[in-house]
Write an enzyme that holds these catalytic residues in place. Sequence first.
Site, PDB file in Angstrom:
ATOM      1  N   CYS A 116     -17.251 -68.301 -24.128  1.00 21.89           N
ATOM      2  CA  CYS A 116     -16.316 -67.189 -24.365  1.00 21.89           C
ATOM      3  C   CYS A 116     -16.126 -66.913 -25.849  1.00 21.89           C
ATOM      4  O   CYS A 116     -15.537 -65.900 -26.216  1.00 21.89           O
ATOM      5  CB  CYS A 116     -14.966 -67.477 -23.703  1.00 21.89           C
ATOM      6  SG  CYS A 116     -15.111 -67.734 -21.935  1.00 21.89           S
ATOM      7  N   HIS A 258      -9.088 -64.307 -27.149  1.00 20.39           N
ATOM      8  CA  HIS A 258      -9.905 -64.329 -25.932  1.00 20.39           C
ATOM      9  C   HIS A 258      -8.997 -64.202 -24.716  1.00 20.39           C
ATOM     10  O   HIS A 258      -7.989 -64.904 -24.593  1.00 20.39           O
ATOM     11  CB  HIS A 258     -10.711 -65.631 -25.874  1.00 20.39           C
ATOM     12  CG  HIS A 258     -11.358 -65.826 -24.537  1.00 20.39           C
ATOM     13  ND1 HIS A 258     -12.106 -64.835 -23.934  1.00 20.39           N
ATOM     14  CD2 HIS A 258     -11.335 -66.869 -23.669  1.00 20.39           C
ATOM     15  CE1 HIS A 258     -12.529 -65.284 -22.764  1.00 20.39           C
ATOM     16  NE2 HIS A 258     -12.071 -66.505 -22.583  1.00 20.39           N
ATOM     17  N   ASN A 288     -11.020 -62.590 -16.957  1.00 18.06           N
ATOM     18  CA  ASN A 288     -11.698 -63.261 -18.069  1.00 18.06           C
ATOM     19  C   ASN A 288     -13.159 -62.812 -18.076  1.00 18.06           C
ATOM     20  O   ASN A 288     -13.923 -63.189 -17.188  1.00 18.06           O
ATOM     21  CB  ASN A 288     -11.578 -64.782 -17.874  1.00 18.06           C
ATOM     22  CG  ASN A 288     -12.231 -65.577 -18.990  1.00 18.06           C
ATOM     23  OD1 ASN A 288     -13.032 -65.034 -19.759  1.00 18.06           O
ATOM     24  ND2 ASN A 288     -11.901 -66.849 -19.075  1.00 18.06           N
TER      25      ASN A 288
HETATM   26  O1  UT7 Z   1     -12.495 -68.799 -20.848  1.00 19.08           O
HETATM   27  C1  UT7 Z   1     -13.030 -70.066 -21.131  1.00 19.08           C
HETATM   28  C2  UT7 Z   1     -11.991 -71.095 -21.292  1.00 19.08           C
HETATM   29  N1  UT7 Z   1     -11.168 -71.191 -20.143  1.00 19.08           N
HETATM   30  C3  UT7 Z   1      -9.842 -71.216 -20.241  1.00 19.08           C
HETATM   31  O2  UT7 Z   1      -9.310 -71.071 -21.308  1.00 19.08           O
HETATM   32  C4  UT7 Z   1      -9.049 -71.469 -18.980  1.00 19.08           C
HETATM   33  C5  UT7 Z   1      -7.879 -72.366 -19.247  1.00 19.08           C
HETATM   34  N2  UT7 Z   1      -7.155 -72.709 -18.038  1.00 19.08           N
HETATM   35  C6  UT7 Z   1      -6.387 -71.844 -17.334  1.00 19.08           C
HETATM   36  O3  UT7 Z   1      -6.310 -70.660 -17.630  1.00 19.08           O
HETATM   37  C7  UT7 Z   1      -5.569 -72.410 -16.197  1.00 19.08           C
HETATM   38  O4  UT7 Z   1      -5.700 -73.794 -16.210  1.00 19.08           O
HETATM   39  C8  UT7 Z   1      -5.978 -71.862 -14.788  1.00 19.08           C
HETATM   40  C9  UT7 Z   1      -5.520 -70.425 -14.642  1.00 19.08           C
HETATM   41  C10 UT7 Z   1      -7.475 -71.943 -14.598  1.00 19.08           C
HETATM   42  C11 UT7 Z   1      -5.277 -72.663 -13.712  1.00 19.08           C
HETATM   43  O5  UT7 Z   1      -3.879 -72.616 -13.905  1.00 19.08           O
HETATM   44  P1  UT7 Z   1      -3.009 -73.979 -13.960  1.00 19.08           P
HETATM   45  O6  UT7 Z   1      -1.613 -73.581 -14.106  1.00 19.08           O
HETATM   46  O7  UT7 Z   1      -3.609 -74.869 -15.008  1.00 19.08           O
HETATM   47  O8  UT7 Z   1      -3.233 -74.554 -12.509  1.00 19.08           O
HETATM   48  P2  UT7 Z   1      -3.767 -76.004 -12.084  1.00 19.08           P
HETATM   49  O9  UT7 Z   1      -5.260 -76.056 -12.224  1.00 19.08           O
HETATM   50  O10 UT7 Z   1      -2.951 -77.049 -12.770  1.00 19.08           O
HETATM   51  O11 UT7 Z   1      -3.394 -75.994 -10.551  1.00 19.08           O
HETATM   52  C12 UT7 Z   1      -2.032 -75.974 -10.100  1.00 19.08           C
HETATM   53  C13 UT7 Z   1      -2.040 -75.873  -8.593  1.00 19.08           C
HETATM   54  C14 UT7 Z   1      -3.010 -76.852  -7.932  1.00 19.08           C
HETATM   55  O12 UT7 Z   1      -2.425 -77.292  -6.709  1.00 19.08           O
HETATM   56  P3  UT7 Z   1      -1.692 -78.725  -6.659  1.00 19.08           P
HETATM   57  O13 UT7 Z   1      -2.719 -79.719  -7.073  1.00 19.08           O
HETATM   58  O14 UT7 Z   1      -0.545 -78.629  -7.646  1.00 19.08           O
HETATM   59  O15 UT7 Z   1      -1.288 -78.794  -5.229  1.00 19.08           O
HETATM   60  C15 UT7 Z   1      -4.216 -75.998  -7.614  1.00 19.08           C
HETATM   61  O16 UT7 Z   1      -4.945 -76.468  -6.511  1.00 19.08           O
HETATM   62  O17 UT7 Z   1      -2.468 -74.571  -8.207  1.00 19.08           O
HETATM   63  C16 UT7 Z   1      -3.558 -74.683  -7.277  1.00 19.08           C
HETATM   64  N3  UT7 Z   1      -4.430 -73.536  -7.475  1.00 19.08           N
HETATM   65  C17 UT7 Z   1      -4.243 -72.365  -6.855  1.00 19.08           C
HETATM   66  N4  UT7 Z   1      -3.320 -71.963  -5.959  1.00 19.08           N
HETATM   67  C18 UT7 Z   1      -3.408 -70.690  -5.535  1.00 19.08           C
HETATM   68  C19 UT7 Z   1      -5.521 -73.447  -8.294  1.00 19.08           C
HETATM   69  N5  UT7 Z   1      -6.041 -72.204  -8.197  1.00 19.08           N
HETATM   70  C20 UT7 Z   1      -5.282 -71.522  -7.309  1.00 19.08           C
HETATM   71  C21 UT7 Z   1      -5.318 -70.215  -6.827  1.00 19.08           C
HETATM   72  N6  UT7 Z   1      -4.359 -69.827  -5.925  1.00 19.08           N
HETATM   73  N7  UT7 Z   1      -6.245 -69.317  -7.202  1.00 19.08           N
END
Ligand code: UT7
Length: 337
Positions: A116, A258, A288
């Site tokens: 990215c 980004h 993204n």
């Molecule tokens: O562009 C290149 C670089 N990339 C980035 O900069 C991305 C950086 N990361 C992020 O933007 C975020 O980490 C995400 C948007 C990808 C994820 O958000 P988060 O707040 O970090 O969520 P998480 O991965 O900690 O997941 C929290 C919960 C999990 O459930 P449990 O384990 O708490 O039960 C996930 O399974 O949310 C769940 N989850 C979802 N639930 C509904 C993950 N994806 C989804 C979804 N819908 N799409």
Amino acid sequence: MSAPAAVLAGLGTHVPRRVVTNDDLTRSLDTSDEWIVQRTGIRQRHWSDPGVATSDLAVEAGHRALKSAQVDAPGDIGLLVVATSTPDRQVPATAPEVAARLGLGTVAALDVGAGCSGFVYALATASAALVAGHAERVLVIGAETFRPYLDPADRTTAVIFGDGAGAVVLRRGTTDEAGALLGFDLGSDGTLHDLVVIPGNGSRPRSTDRALAPEDQYLRMNGREVFPHAVRRMAQSSSAVLATAGWDLDQVDHVVGHQANLRILYALARQLGVDPERVVTHLEQVGNTSAASIPLALADAAAQDRFRLGDRLLLTSFGAGLTWGSAVLTWPGTTPA
Ligand code: UT7
């Protein structure tokens, strides 16, 4: 004192016509509009139809950037740099085909793969070529086609990424002109290469006898771990590039980061001590789009008349690699095409 510099002379974008809303995704994934909006800010993304590849998007955006820069003669472009993580093929690079389809003749053409951060890396590459006198005008395109790399069963990536392309024409000018790129900061940390990865692409997976599973072709991201690195690295890189340019943060009119996640952009603003009003956001509309995200955000903000001639812009990016990169420029008053 004025010195040679790359100057932004044109801007063009293209996104596929197909819009996929959060509600569309809830039909096949265990997710919700509420989760996606709260956790990312994304409301929709554009996905390419089957048969459309990155060069197709890049050519459209490239045409528009050339039009915006009023470049008519193909020979006026001395270098084409395409930033992408989703090239048409592993061999050859995508840029030569894009150059041929844009009518740029036998111009030098290369791909830059920096996740990215690719667009900022490509800007730095182009800027160095201009300042060194290797070209008078360079076309830089960030283009991605993520849809074929998204596991339709993986809610952690399928809701995040979108397709699109953004392009700029840079010309050789001077640092005192509006549009001049006045500094870069680039970096990487390859010890964390496995946080954002397409495991089945490249010589590493092919170097073993293990048969590749179909799932290996999909993009995998450990978003939770990537998040704090993104905020920290973009903040550090922003401070570094401002120091290079001799700008104070309060002189920056717009931060164009980004477009991965609204929470990342606002955490970055907090860490830098920047008013969130100065942060440009566009991911609500396109998700993204990786190497395309900064030029798409620039064009959207310009189309909304957010920038004034001479405004000071800070670009900062972060992505797979891990990589990060920042650049500073003044706004040339360009009308995007
Ligand atoms: O562009 C290149 C670089 N990339 C980035 O900069 C991305 C950086 N990361 C992020 O933007 C975020 O980490 C995400 C948007 C990808 C994820 O958000 P988060 O707040 O970090 O969520 P998480 O991965 O900690 O997941 C929290 C919960 C999990 O459930 P449990 O384990 O708490 O039960 C996930 O399974 O949310 C769940 N989850 C979802 N639930 C509904 C993950 N994806 C989804 C979804 N819908 N799409």
